[in-house]
Design an enzyme around this catalytic site. Structure first.
Site, PDB file in Angstrom:
ATOM      1  N   HIS A  96      12.774 -40.488  81.965  1.00 22.06           N
ATOM      2  CA  HIS A  96      14.000 -40.044  81.282  1.00 22.06           C
ATOM      3  C   HIS A  96      15.014 -41.176  81.129  1.00 22.06           C
ATOM      4  CE1 HIS A  96      15.873 -39.017  85.304  1.00 22.06           C
ATOM      5  NE2 HIS A  96      16.964 -39.364  84.670  1.00 22.06           N
ATOM      6  N   ASP A 148       7.785 -37.801  85.169  1.00 24.73           N
ATOM      7  CA  ASP A 148       9.022 -38.560  84.937  1.00 24.73           C
ATOM      8  C   ASP A 148       8.861 -39.979  85.492  1.00 24.73           C
ATOM      9  OD1 ASP A 148      11.549 -39.180  84.166  1.00 24.73           O
ATOM     10  OD2 ASP A 148      12.578 -37.972  85.689  1.00 24.73           O
ATOM     11  N   SER A 240      19.119 -42.222  88.953  1.00 20.75           N
ATOM     12  CA  SER A 240      17.823 -41.952  88.331  1.00 20.75           C
ATOM     13  C   SER A 240      16.996 -43.209  88.149  1.00 20.75           C
ATOM     14  CB  SER A 240      18.016 -41.324  86.956  1.00 20.75           C
ATOM     15  OG  SER A 240      18.193 -39.956  87.093  1.00 20.75           O
TER      16      SER A 240
HETATM   17  N1  ARG Z   1      19.138 -37.339  86.612  1.00 24.12           N
HETATM   18  C1  ARG Z   1      20.043 -38.111  87.422  1.00 24.12           C
HETATM   19  C2  ARG Z   1      20.330 -39.449  86.800  1.00 24.12           C
HETATM   20  O1  ARG Z   1      20.245 -39.570  85.615  1.00 24.12           O
HETATM   21  C3  ARG Z   1      19.572 -38.241  88.826  1.00 24.12           C
HETATM   22  C4  ARG Z   1      19.869 -37.018  89.543  1.00 24.12           C
HETATM   23  C5  ARG Z   1      19.417 -37.027  90.943  1.00 24.12           C
HETATM   24  N2  ARG Z   1      20.090 -35.931  91.520  1.00 24.12           N
HETATM   25  C6  ARG Z   1      19.964 -35.539  92.753  1.00 24.12           C
HETATM   26  N3  ARG Z   1      20.715 -34.564  93.145  1.00 24.12           N
HETATM   27  N4  ARG Z   1      19.140 -36.119  93.578  1.00 24.12           N
HETATM   28  O2  ARG Z   1      20.788 -40.367  87.413  1.00 24.12           O
END
Ligand code: ARG
Length: 288
Positions: A96, A148, A240
């Site tokens: 992503h 992912d 992420s």
């Molecule tokens: N999707 C998030 C990002 O773009 C990461 C989220 C991780 N969240 C978590 N609660 N561990 O950085």
């Protein structure tokens, strides 16, 4: 909704006004509530004092302790994700992270920079390497559906030492209770900004059953969860793609979570042992 429907006649005016009042008193607050749900939900956790000043519960970390931890920035230098160096030419990150979050379009390799050895992203210290190629898992659709994972091939060799990639099919590092460390420049709480300095936090791997209770779509072949039942420590937005490390091996990639560090909602990570073979396959330099 035809509020401005038809020519206005004397008699038709009153029902129209009543309809307008219904619109303002019911529909407007409803729309507002729908629009702001995320923000409203985000507040209680961020407001709990002790969660505030940390990565969400972690500490600042020197690059020497994690030389393979990289930040991904766009061509303007804005950080958007993390990653881990697994060979002199390869960075493992989240699928992503290779897509523009607003348009969903693929980021072009020329729009991604890999930043190494820079503890503080406000400085120009360290090394910046351009990306030659992006391999995104071909079955990737959405982080909640798994796969992912992505590999960035660098245009030149990084001088930092790579992190060992977990062996294919390994189970050891994913046993519930095993503590791993997650690294990143992400938010220090749900409604706090991202951190200018690299931070890390130690969190235990959670059982697959515990994880599917929190996330009904959880797929144990593609993912694993880590976190404490009471929350308090977690990755967050901006982390992420960053590494989850157990015993000196890269076993996971920060993928998603419901909010950050909330009780009952662990962080979800890509289970890299399911993708090791694929990653080794696409790499142009030897992966440890
Ligand atoms: N999707 C998030 C990002 O773009 C990461 C989220 C991780 N969240 C978590 N609660 N561990 O950085």
């Amino acid at each position: 909704m035809r509020v401005h429907g038809g020519p206005s006649r004397e008699g038709a005016n009153r029902p129209l006004r009543r309809r307008l009042r219904v619109l303002v008193c019911c529909l407007v607050p409803l729309l507002w509530a729908v629009q702001t749900t995320d923000v409203v939900r985000a507040e209680p956790v961020a407001d709990r004092g002790d969660v505030r000043a940390r990565i969400v519960g972690g500490t600042a970390t020197a690059p020497e302790a994690a030389p393979w931890a990289v930040a991904l920035t766009d061509s303007a230098g804005t950080h958007f994700c993390g990653g881990a160096l697994v060979s002199a030419r390869e960075v493992v990150t989240a699928a992503h992270c290779t897509l523009d979050p607003t348009t969903g379009a693929a980021r072009r390799p020329t729009d991604i920079r890999v930043v190494l050895d820079r503890r503080d992203l406000r400085t120009r210290k360290g090394e910046v390497i351009a990306v030659e190629e992006v391999w995104r898992h071909p079955r990737y659709e959405h982080f909640t559906r798994g796969d992912d994972v992505a590999v960035l091939t660098l245009r030149s060799r990084a001088s930092a030492s790579p992190l060992k990639l977990v062996d294919a099919g390994e189970r050891e590092g994913y046993r519930p209770g095993t503590t791993g460390t997650v690294y990143g420049w992400g938010r220090t709480a749900e409604s706090e900004p991202t951190s200018p300095v690299l931070r890390s936090v130690r969190v235990p791997v959670m059982s697959n059953s515990g994880c599917s209770r929190a996330y009904p779509g959880f797929d144990s072949d593609a993912m694993f969860c880590a976190g404490y039942p009471d929350g308090g420590k977690d990755a967050c937005g901006g982390d992420s793609g960053g590494p989850f490390v157990v015993g000196g091996s890269l076993v996971g990639v920060v993928s998603y979570g419901s909010g950050c560090a909330r009780p009952g909602y662990p962080g979800v990570y890509t289970r890299l042992s399911s993708y090791t073979t694929k990653i080794r396959d696409v790499a142009v330099a030897p992966v440890r």
